[in-house]
Scaffold this motif. Structure first.
Motif, PDB file in Angstrom:
ATOM      1  N   TYR A 233     -23.398 -13.642 -29.354  1.00  0.00           N
ATOM      2  CA  TYR A 233     -24.392 -13.188 -28.376  1.00  0.00           C
ATOM      3  C   TYR A 233     -24.147 -13.807 -27.008  1.00  0.00           C
ATOM      4  O   TYR A 233     -23.475 -14.837 -26.870  1.00  0.00           O
ATOM      5  N   THR A 234     -24.713 -13.169 -25.976  1.00  0.00           N
ATOM      6  CA  THR A 234     -24.903 -13.784 -24.665  1.00  0.00           C
ATOM      7  C   THR A 234     -26.361 -13.618 -24.288  1.00  0.00           C
ATOM      8  O   THR A 234     -27.009 -12.634 -24.666  1.00  0.00           O
ATOM      9  N   ALA A 235     -26.892 -14.580 -23.535  1.00  0.00           N
ATOM     10  CA  ALA A 235     -28.300 -14.552 -23.133  1.00  0.00           C
ATOM     11  C   ALA A 235     -28.401 -14.886 -21.645  1.00  0.00           C
ATOM     12  O   ALA A 235     -27.804 -15.861 -21.185  1.00  0.00           O
ATOM     13  N   HIS A 236     -29.145 -14.059 -20.909  1.00  0.00           N
ATOM     14  CA  HIS A 236     -29.374 -14.251 -19.474  1.00  0.00           C
ATOM     15  C   HIS A 236     -30.862 -14.342 -19.182  1.00  0.00           C
ATOM     16  O   HIS A 236     -31.680 -13.704 -19.868  1.00  0.00           O
ATOM     17  N   VAL A 237     -31.214 -15.109 -18.139  1.00  0.00           N
ATOM     18  CA  VAL A 237     -32.544 -15.009 -17.535  1.00  0.00           C
ATOM     19  C   VAL A 237     -32.484 -13.895 -16.498  1.00  0.00           C
ATOM     20  O   VAL A 237     -31.608 -13.889 -15.631  1.00  0.00           O
ATOM     21  N   TRP A 238     -33.404 -12.932 -16.610  1.00  0.00           N
ATOM     22  CA  TRP A 238     -33.442 -11.811 -15.654  1.00  0.00           C
ATOM     23  C   TRP A 238     -34.561 -12.074 -14.665  1.00  0.00           C
ATOM     24  O   TRP A 238     -35.734 -11.819 -14.929  1.00  0.00           O
ATOM     25  N   ASP A 239     -34.187 -12.629 -13.504  1.00  0.00           N
ATOM     26  CA  ASP A 239     -35.175 -12.961 -12.484  1.00  0.00           C
ATOM     27  C   ASP A 239     -35.024 -12.124 -11.223  1.00  0.00           C
ATOM     28  O   ASP A 239     -35.767 -12.309 -10.246  1.00  0.00           O
ATOM     29  N   GLY A 240     -34.048 -11.193 -11.215  1.00  0.00           N
ATOM     30  CA  GLY A 240     -33.842 -10.361 -10.035  1.00  0.00           C
ATOM     31  C   GLY A 240     -33.090 -11.047  -8.927  1.00  0.00           C
ATOM     32  O   GLY A 240     -32.895 -10.471  -7.848  1.00  0.00           O
ATOM     33  N   ARG A 241     -32.641 -12.286  -9.169  1.00  0.00           N
ATOM     34  CA  ARG A 241     -31.901 -13.043  -8.154  1.00  0.00           C
ATOM     35  C   ARG A 241     -30.536 -13.454  -8.721  1.00  0.00           C
ATOM     36  O   ARG A 241     -29.554 -12.743  -8.548  1.00  0.00           O
ATOM     37  N   GLU A 242     -30.510 -14.589  -9.403  1.00  0.00           N
ATOM     38  CA  GLU A 242     -29.246 -15.064  -9.966  1.00  0.00           C
ATOM     39  C   GLU A 242     -28.936 -14.425 -11.317  1.00  0.00           C
ATOM     40  O   GLU A 242     -27.769 -14.255 -11.669  1.00  0.00           O
ATOM     41  N   ASN A 243     -29.978 -14.091 -12.075  1.00  0.00           N
ATOM     42  CA  ASN A 243     -29.798 -13.521 -13.424  1.00  0.00           C
ATOM     43  C   ASN A 243     -28.790 -14.359 -14.216  1.00  0.00           C
ATOM     44  O   ASN A 243     -27.842 -13.847 -14.800  1.00  0.00           O
ATOM     45  N   ARG A 244     -29.035 -15.661 -14.228  1.00  0.00           N
ATOM     46  CA  ARG A 244     -28.048 -16.617 -14.724  1.00  0.00           C
ATOM     47  C   ARG A 244     -27.851 -16.534 -16.243  1.00  0.00           C
ATOM     48  O   ARG A 244     -28.755 -16.191 -16.990  1.00  0.00           O
ATOM     49  N   LEU A 245     -26.650 -16.874 -16.653  1.00  0.00           N
ATOM     50  CA  LEU A 245     -26.313 -16.965 -18.065  1.00  0.00           C
ATOM     51  C   LEU A 245     -26.960 -18.220 -18.645  1.00  0.00           C
ATOM     52  O   LEU A 245     -26.781 -19.319 -18.130  1.00  0.00           O
ATOM     53  N   VAL A 246     -27.704 -18.055 -19.733  1.00  0.00           N
ATOM     54  CA  VAL A 246     -28.349 -19.182 -20.408  1.00  0.00           C
ATOM     55  C   VAL A 246     -27.435 -19.785 -21.460  1.00  0.00           C
ATOM     56  O   VAL A 246     -27.300 -20.995 -21.578  1.00  0.00           O
ATOM     57  N   ASP A 247     -26.808 -18.926 -22.253  1.00  0.00           N
ATOM     58  CA  ASP A 247     -25.948 -19.414 -23.320  1.00  0.00           C
ATOM     59  C   ASP A 247     -25.075 -18.278 -23.819  1.00  0.00           C
ATOM     60  O   ASP A 247     -25.400 -17.099 -23.648  1.00  0.00           O
ATOM     61  N   SER A 248     -23.970 -18.648 -24.463  1.00  0.00           N
ATOM     62  CA  SER A 248     -23.064 -17.648 -25.021  1.00  0.00           C
ATOM     63  C   SER A 248     -22.290 -18.251 -26.183  1.00  0.00           C
ATOM     64  O   SER A 248     -21.583 -19.251 -26.017  1.00  0.00           O
TER      65      SER A 248
ATOM     66  N   VAL B 290     -22.253  -8.218 -18.055  1.00  0.00           N
ATOM     67  CA  VAL B 290     -23.575  -7.631 -17.832  1.00  0.00           C
ATOM     68  C   VAL B 290     -23.792  -7.499 -16.340  1.00  0.00           C
ATOM     69  O   VAL B 290     -23.688  -8.472 -15.590  1.00  0.00           O
ATOM     70  N   VAL B 291     -24.100  -6.275 -15.896  1.00  0.00           N
ATOM     71  CA  VAL B 291     -24.407  -5.998 -14.495  1.00  0.00           C
ATOM     72  C   VAL B 291     -25.874  -5.602 -14.413  1.00  0.00           C
ATOM     73  O   VAL B 291     -26.307  -4.659 -15.076  1.00  0.00           O
ATOM     74  N   PHE B 292     -26.628  -6.338 -13.595  1.00  0.00           N
ATOM     75  CA  PHE B 292     -28.065  -6.120 -13.487  1.00  0.00           C
ATOM     76  C   PHE B 292     -28.390  -5.213 -12.308  1.00  0.00           C
ATOM     77  O   PHE B 292     -27.755  -5.290 -11.248  1.00  0.00           O
ATOM     78  N   PRO B 293     -29.407  -4.360 -12.458  1.00  0.00           N
ATOM     79  CA  PRO B 293     -29.885  -3.588 -11.305  1.00  0.00           C
ATOM     80  C   PRO B 293     -30.680  -4.498 -10.372  1.00  0.00           C
ATOM     81  O   PRO B 293     -31.010  -5.644 -10.713  1.00  0.00           O
ATOM     82  N   GLU B 294     -30.997  -4.016  -9.196  1.00  0.00           N
ATOM     83  CA  GLU B 294     -31.796  -4.802  -8.265  1.00  0.00           C
ATOM     84  C   GLU B 294     -33.231  -4.918  -8.777  1.00  0.00           C
ATOM     85  O   GLU B 294     -33.751  -4.016  -9.434  1.00  0.00           O
ATOM     86  N   GLY B 295     -33.852  -6.045  -8.460  1.00  0.00           N
ATOM     87  CA  GLY B 295     -35.249  -6.228  -8.817  1.00  0.00           C
ATOM     88  C   GLY B 295     -35.434  -6.808 -10.206  1.00  0.00           C
ATOM     89  O   GLY B 295     -34.489  -7.043 -10.952  1.00  0.00           O
ATOM     90  N   ARG B 296     -36.698  -7.027 -10.536  1.00  0.00           N
ATOM     91  CA  ARG B 296     -37.056  -7.586 -11.834  1.00  0.00           C
ATOM     92  C   ARG B 296     -37.157  -6.486 -12.882  1.00  0.00           C
ATOM     93  O   ARG B 296     -37.247  -5.304 -12.557  1.00  0.00           O
TER      94      ARG B 296
END
Length: 298
Positions: free
Chosen positions: A74-89, A40-46
């Motif tokens: 599944y995979t689950a991420h927190v989308w905070d616009g910074r680390e966008n860390r993986l929560v669980d998989s 998963v590649v996140f764009p910049e920002g929230r």
């Protein structure tokens, strides 16, 4: 039967399209084939406001309905616009998970309903559609979440195997799709015993797999049913061989073919042991009886 009590799988999520919802943010990029852990590649920002869901691959299986037990990776991420860390998989753990559709978080149920087995879905879930003010450990109340889900299977309410009845150590089990247990008034045997009453034609269940089951459990000494999925009709799923179920289930179910009906008598040492299971009224010296239909193995 679980060895220990665990909370409802609220942190395990599966997602699907929902008519009237917006597509997931176009800046999100997901790579990888169905059944393989995605990148998963996140764009910049929230993220943008609101629940956003999109389908990355369309399945051809049965659509999910309220009351189904869905099986998914599944995979689950927190989308905070910074680390966008993986929560669980679940891909990392190597076994899929089960979700009772219609009894999940609001955003998850909206996403699941109507999606076909074989689909891969991405969804951006705002706090108001997710955990809200009471999230699990590792997630803050205001966190936005992103999930990528591969839907592997669906098992409807009332699912069962067409199997014969039989007996073991004086215990009798009925046939048909809603069998009944009959426990004798004699003393229980001292040793563990298990018998396949009706042999299925599916693959053999392996240690580490998630099994979808219908079952009934009774305490021998009181001839009392303490748990039954057949009473509600909704199957449940358990992983065997990883310590999450009692030893008797691991012994009886490993190697059994999908589609089988299994009867087992479980002495305390192969059940809950000295601690018993007070939540079910099971004491440390109670012998247990289980009748299990193996619906699927993942």
């Amino acid at each position: 039967m679980l060895r220990r009590a665990v909370p409802l799988l609220l942190s395990l999520v599966v997602l699907a399209a929902c008519t009237g919802e917006e597509a997931a943010d176009p800046g999100l990029k997901v790579g990888g084939a169905f059944g393989v852990r995605p990148t998963v590649v996140f764009p910049e920002g929230r993220p943008s406001a609101g629940l956003r869901i999109d389908q990355l691959a369309a399945g051809r299986g049965e659509p999910l309905r309220s009351g189904d037990l869905a099986i998914a990776h599944y995979t689950a991420h927190v989308w905070d616009g910074r680390e966008n860390r993986l929560v669980d998989s679940s891909f990392t753990r190597g076994a899929p998970v089960a979700f009772p559709v219609g009894r999940l978080l609001p955003g998850l149920d909206k996403a699941l309903l109507g999606r076909r087995v074989g689909s891969r879905v991405i969804a951006a879930i705002p706090p108001g559609e997710g955990f809200g003010a009471n999230p699990p450990q590792g997630i803050a109340p205001g966190d936005d979440l992103v999930y990528v889900i591969d839907i592997l299977g669906a098992h409807p309410e009332g699912a069962s195997v067409k199997a014969r009845g039989g007996s073991l150590a004086g215990v009798r089990a009925g046939g048909g799709t809603r069998p009944r247990l009959s426990v004798p008034e004699s003393a229980p045997p001292a040793r563990f015993a298990a018998k396949v009453l009706s042999k299925g034609k599916g693959p053999r269940a392996r240690t580490g797999q998630l099994l979808v089951l219908q079952y009934q459990g009774a305490v021998w000494e009181r001839r009392r049913v303490f748990d039954s999925t057949w009473s509600t009709g909704l199957p449940k799923a358990f992983t065997i061989g990883d310590g999450s179920v009692i030893k008797g289930w691991d012994r009886a179910l490993a190697g059994v073919r999908v589609g089988s009906r299994v009867l087992m008598v479980v002495p305390p040492a192969q059940g809950y042991g000295p601690s018993g299971q007070p939540a079910f009224g099971i004491g440390p010296d109670d012998t247990l009886v289980f009748l299990v239909d193996v619906l699927a193995a993942y």
